[in-house]
Design an enzyme around this catalytic site. Structure first.
Site, PDB file in Angstrom:
ATOM      1  N   ASP A 124     -70.460  -4.547 -42.379  1.00 23.89           N
ATOM      2  CA  ASP A 124     -70.941  -4.441 -43.766  1.00 23.89           C
ATOM      3  C   ASP A 124     -72.463  -4.408 -43.853  1.00 23.89           C
ATOM      4  OD1 ASP A 124     -68.382  -4.376 -44.704  1.00 23.89           O
ATOM      5  OD2 ASP A 124     -68.415  -6.347 -45.657  1.00 23.89           O
TER       6      ASP A 124
ATOM      7  N   LYS B 139     -56.304 -11.582 -41.012  1.00 21.85           N
ATOM      8  CA  LYS B 139     -56.124 -12.989 -41.382  1.00 21.85           C
ATOM      9  C   LYS B 139     -57.401 -13.459 -42.069  1.00 21.85           C
ATOM     10  CE  LYS B 139     -55.661 -17.640 -40.705  1.00 21.85           C
ATOM     11  NZ  LYS B 139     -56.631 -18.690 -41.029  1.00 21.85           N
TER      12      LYS B 139
ATOM     13  N   SER C 111     -59.223 -13.663 -37.993  1.00 21.48           N
ATOM     14  CA  SER C 111     -59.941 -14.749 -38.653  1.00 21.48           C
ATOM     15  C   SER C 111     -61.444 -14.698 -38.383  1.00 21.48           C
ATOM     16  CB  SER C 111     -59.334 -16.089 -38.212  1.00 21.48           C
ATOM     17  OG  SER C 111     -59.821 -17.161 -38.970  1.00 21.48           O
TER      18      SER C 111
END
Length: 580
Positions: free
Chosen positions: A307, A321, A296
């Site tokens: 990224d 998740k 999460s």
């Protein structure tokens, strides 16, 4: 186009719009009718069961079971929270509760103190790991579940709860009155300098204000301790509050940078979360440690930094998740925690595992079919992929924990030996200096024999099943000698296994014993010296060329070995720890 033709086209469009509204309304009304119809059936079913079922039923339990099963069919995170569970729900989101400040667990038929938290009521009142809870608030724990005992220990802050304690090996019991306190579990159980240049922060969860805490700690490491690089350890961090994840990423990326977005059915709830503050540092080399217990909010931090090409991610694929839950108020003070959206990190990929059917035993991402994987690009053009979780830049293969240690954990052998050891030794060297000597290892071996510890490996279990099947199908007599030879090869002896897995046993014993004297922080300090994940992170950070290569499109770095999973979490399959 003639005026008449324009008029006809206008009429057709108007009719289509009216029909669209009519059919939309029809679909909505039809769905509402189906809901009302099935709720009526459900109500009459419960009523008839209550009237005519042969035994008495508990309507509350029956309805709760049906609700849980219904929501389970949707996804693992949409849950019903009755009023009775509201305290646990608040603890999960805030990290704060009122209690004695200890982990408890079931040990055979007894409920024990598994670990008192340093500086909290249980520890300050003299409770120790291994203590048996005979009574809580005047009630015997003999037939209670761990959850029942946990509920008795929790309660209003500044009020006393009386417990009756028995020490292992002692026939006498004694009473202890403990004043409950607001227990705030520290989101950062440990931080410090690993050497002259490498800072380290262990983040265990994303509770309220943890972003500000990490910001303060990082600033201290950088400006006061002289850190030139940072390891952010998110291993086994189950996540928590989304905004705290955004705050932590904001420490390392420029203001205005996109961190994560959420998209779901209710479009007005869709949102893009950006860095809103000026960062503390945008150039310091950072390594983020993850494993398949990182979920999460942990995946948001690791994935966003990956990224944005801001940090190298090291470890194993994360949990996967990426579903957003929103709590909705229900009647009678209950709540529905319902999945309303999915997380998307800056490259556009979704964290959520796309395939619910292929999961590991712990629920994390299993094998992901190629057909479910899509390619994305980082800010510098590196290829990254979805399909579930975050795939590290530097992959480290997990060492499987031995069958011996699995059984030693499940049978509380490490735990019980550590309890006995603490009664014989008032102190030990610092966490960094303490080691399991040959003498301690010999004592442990003798302890196991005294307890008549035996176990059967998974291989032996499967072999014995094969043997029984072979006998039933009359194949055993044909190949008896081969069966006996194989049995001899896969058989084990305790002394031989203790020698074969000596390093692993020493790590487990060290963790258990150090925790008794120096608590959680001490256990982390001790584990750092043999933590192969941290070693690899330090290697990457220490080499500018290796660190830079991570962000070069097409480069793949693979390093093997890591810390054994048994030391990343003190929870085994058969042991449930409860915070109190």
């Amino acid at each position: 186009m003639t005026q008449n033709r324009k008029k006809k086209i206008g009429i057709v469009i108007a009719v289509l719009l009216v029909l669209s509204v009519v059919f939309t309304g029809f679909n909505r009304d039809e769905k509402l009718f189906q809901i009302d119809k099935n709720l009526d059936i459900y109500y009459t079913l419960i009523r008839e069961l209550n009237l005519f079922y042969v035994d008495d039923i508990n309507p509350t339990d029956l309805v709760k079971t049906s609700i849980d099963k219904m929501l389970e069919s949707l996804d693992p995170y949409t849950n019903f929270i009755p009023e009775s569970d509201m305290e646990d729900f608040r603890f999960m989101t805030t990290g704060e509760y009122a209690g004695i400040g200890a982990l408890i667990s079931k040990h055979g038929d007894q409920v024990i103190i598994a670990e008192p938290y340093e500086g909290f009521p249980a520890q300050k009142s003299g409770l120790r790991a291994g203590d048996i809870l005979l009574e809580v608030a005047g009630k015997s724990t003999e037939k209670m579940s761990t959850e029942d005992v946990s509920n008795l220990l929790k309660g209003p802050a500044n009020q006393a709860v009386k417990v009756k304690i028995q020490r292992p090996g002692d026939k006498k019991s004694f009473d202890v009155e403990i004043i409950r306190e607001k227990i705030q579990i520290d989101a950062v159980p440990y931080y410090g300098m690993l050497d002259n240049e490498t800072g380290y922060i262990r983040l265990s969860n994303f509770t309220t204000n943890c972003g500000d805490e990490v910001n303060k700690i990082f600033t201290e490491l950088k400006e006061q301790k002289g850190a030139k690089s940072l390891i952010l350890d998110l291993r086994s961090n189950p996540g928590g509050l989304l905004m705290e994840a955004v705050k932590i990423v904001n420490i390392f990326v420029p203001k205005g940078e996109e961190v994560v977005s959420t998209r779901g059915k209710v479009k007005q709830w869709d949102k893009i979360y950006t860095a809103t503050e000026n960062p503390v540092d945008t150039v310091m080399p950072i390594a983020v440690l993850v494993n398949r217990g990182s979920a999460s909010a942990s995946e948001i931090v690791a994935g966003a930094l990956q990224d944005l090409d801001r940090a190298v991610v090291i470890g194993t694929r994360t949990f996967g998740k990426g579903l957003v839950q929103t709590t909705r108020e229900l009647s009678y003070n209950a709540k529905l925690k319902v999945t309303t959206a999915k997380y998307y990190i800056p490259s556009g990929r979704c964290i959520q595992a796309l395939d619910y059917t292929n999961r590991n035993e712990d629920g994390s991402v299993g094998a992901v079919p190629d057909s479910l994987i899509s390619e994305f690009n980082t800010k510098k053009g590196r290829k990254v992929y979805d399909g579930g979780g975050i795939v590290p830049d530097v992959k480290i293969d997990l060492d499987r924990i031995s069958s011996l240690s699995i059984h030693l954990i499940r049978n509380f052998m490490y735990f019980d030996f550590a309890t006995q050891y603490t009664y014989s030794n008032k102190s030990i060297p610092s966490p960094e200096e303490f080691e399991i000597t040959d003498e301690i290892l010999s004592s442990f071996s003798a302890f196991l024999k005294e307890k008549e510890f035996t176990y059967e490996s998974e291989t032996e279990q499967l072999f014995n099943e094969l043997l029984e099947t072979a006998k039933e199908e009359k194949y055993y007599d044909v190949a008896q000698s081969q069966f006996e030879a194989l049995k001899e090869k896969i058989g084990h002896e305790l002394d031989k296994d203790l020698e074969q897995f000596e390093d692993e046993v020493k790590e487990m014993l060290t963790d258990e014993i150090v925790t008794r004297y120096y608590y959680q922080k001490g256990a982390i300090r001790s584990a750092i010296k043999t933590d192969k994940g941290i070693e690899k992170a330090k290697e990457v950070l220490a080499s500018p060329a290796t660190f830079s290569a991570v962000f070069t499109p097409g480069t793949i770095i693979s390093m093997n070995n890591t810390k054994k999973p048994g030391l990343e979490s003190r929870v085994s399959d058969d042991v449930i720890w409860y915070n109190n």
